[in-house]
Design a protein around this motif. Structure first.
Motif, mmCIF file in Angstrom:
data_model
loop_
_atom_site.group_PDB
_atom_site.id
_atom_site.type_symbol
_atom_site.label_atom_id
_atom_site.label_comp_id
_atom_site.label_asym_id
_atom_site.label_seq_id
_atom_site.Cartn_x
_atom_site.Cartn_y
_atom_site.Cartn_z
ATOM 1 N N MET A 213 118.896 111.594 10.526
ATOM 2 C CA MET A 213 120.302 111.687 10.158
ATOM 3 C C MET A 213 120.486 110.962 8.827
ATOM 4 S SD MET A 213 123.638 110.250 12.198
ATOM 5 C CE MET A 213 123.805 111.650 13.238
ATOM 6 N N ASN A 214 121.009 111.667 7.863
ATOM 7 C CA ASN A 214 121.231 111.040 6.568
ATOM 8 C C ASN A 214 122.684 110.586 6.426
ATOM 9 O OD1 ASN A 214 122.787 113.304 5.863
ATOM 10 N ND2 ASN A 214 121.047 114.348 4.950
ATOM 11 N N ARG A 215 122.991 109.987 5.301
ATOM 12 C CA ARG A 215 124.347 109.465 5.040
ATOM 13 C C ARG A 215 125.402 110.564 5.153
ATOM 14 N NH1 ARG A 215 127.688 105.451 4.927
ATOM 15 N NH2 ARG A 215 129.006 105.209 3.130
ATOM 16 N N PHE B 28 124.472 107.850 16.467
ATOM 17 C CA PHE B 28 124.852 109.176 16.956
ATOM 18 C C PHE B 28 125.201 109.127 18.444
ATOM 19 C CE2 PHE B 28 123.809 113.341 18.762
ATOM 20 C CZ PHE B 28 124.655 114.139 18.009
ATOM 21 N N ASN C 109 120.709 101.844 13.850
ATOM 22 C CA ASN C 109 119.900 102.986 13.415
ATOM 23 C C ASN C 109 120.602 104.305 13.733
ATOM 24 O OD1 ASN C 109 118.968 104.138 16.012
ATOM 25 N ND2 ASN C 109 117.883 102.198 16.222
ATOM 26 N N ASP C 110 120.123 105.366 13.150
ATOM 27 C CA ASP C 110 120.771 106.677 13.248
ATOM 28 C C ASP C 110 120.914 107.174 14.679
ATOM 29 O OD1 ASP C 110 121.095 106.777 10.513
ATOM 30 O OD2 ASP C 110 119.299 107.984 10.173
ATOM 31 N N ASP C 111 119.861 107.044 15.483
ATOM 32 C CA ASP C 111 119.930 107.527 16.862
ATOM 33 C C ASP C 111 120.982 106.779 17.666
ATOM 34 O OD1 ASP C 111 117.978 109.453 16.475
ATOM 35 O OD2 ASP C 111 116.348 108.171 17.171
ATOM 36 N N GLN D 115 125.325 113.276 7.017
ATOM 37 C CA GLN D 115 125.539 113.620 8.418
ATOM 38 C C GLN D 115 126.392 112.555 9.113
ATOM 39 O OE1 GLN D 115 121.320 114.027 9.148
ATOM 40 N NE2 GLN D 115 121.574 116.192 9.677
ATOM 41 N N ARG D 116 126.149 111.289 8.764
ATOM 42 C CA ARG D 116 126.985 110.222 9.318
ATOM 43 C C ARG D 116 128.435 110.397 8.872
ATOM 44 N NH1 ARG D 116 125.015 104.395 10.601
ATOM 45 N NH2 ARG D 116 122.920 104.758 11.372
ATOM 46 N N GLU E 116 127.222 100.612 10.248
ATOM 47 C CA GLU E 116 126.256 100.687 9.147
ATOM 48 C C GLU E 116 124.928 100.032 9.523
ATOM 49 O OE1 GLU E 116 128.100 98.820 5.776
ATOM 50 O OE2 GLU E 116 129.549 100.437 5.500
#
Length: 187
Positions: free
Chosen positions: A1-3, A107, A102-104, A5-6, A99
């Motif tokens: 997941m990139n910025r 999400f 982590n991405d997972d 997508q966030r 921020e």
């Protein structure tokens, strides 16, 4: 997941905007909040991003002068009863917490919160213990969050342990008694 997508997840959140209409009263533009029915001077939002509903879509610009919105190279003049909206700001400690994970975990947390009909913009309190451990090698503790969507209250405990493994555990508890636990471990 990139910025990007966030940011998309931020954009699609419920109640992400303060919406209302404007009226010209006593030589001043007044903004009427649709949700709270409170009135405020439109000039309080000068130099902020604002969206105006024109031709069946939202146009994003900067409120440059009370009654003038710059959209690219175009100036749009505000009219009586125009619908406008401004993006709400996240509580600073929640913004830093989101921020920092982590991405997972990000999400899973946001989508689970949304599945319970809450938005990150419903946060009324956030204690971010992780922010006090920035210089530590082993980060271990709990963050606390409270969300209010005007129908229910949801508390979230975020248990974290970042050392040899990354472990994020979110415990959601609603005022109805419903509880939900999600956990993400990365070796």
């Amino acid at each position: 997941m990139n910025r990007q997508q966030r940011m998309h997840l931020y954009d699609i959140q419920m109640r992400a905007y303060t919406e209302g209409s404007v009226e010209y009263i006593n030589d001043q533009w007044i903004f009427f909040d649709e949700e709270t029915e409170e009135a405020s001077l439109l000039e309080n939002f000068l130099q902020q991003e604002i969206e105006i509903f024109r031709m069946n879509r939202w146009k994003t610009g900067i409120l440059e002068d009370s009654g003038k919105i710059r959209v690219g190279n175009e100036i749009i003049m505000v009219r009586d009863h125009d619908k406008i909206r401004m993006r709400k700001h996240l509580i600073y400690s929640l913004e830093k917490l989101l921020e920092g994970i982590n991405d997972d975990a990000f999400f899973q947390f946001v989508t689970t919160l949304n599945s319970l009909n809450f938005s990150i913009y419903d946060c009324i309190y956030c204690y971010n213990h992780l922010s006090f451990l920035s210089d530590e090698d082993c980060k271990d503790g709990v963050n606390f969050m409270v969300f209010d969507n005007q129908e229910h209250i949801c508390t979230v405990q975020h248990h974290f342990c970042y050392f040899e493994r990354v472990n994020d555990r979110f415990e959601f508890t609603l005022n109805t008694g419903k509880r939900l636990i999600i956990e993400k471990m990365i070796s």
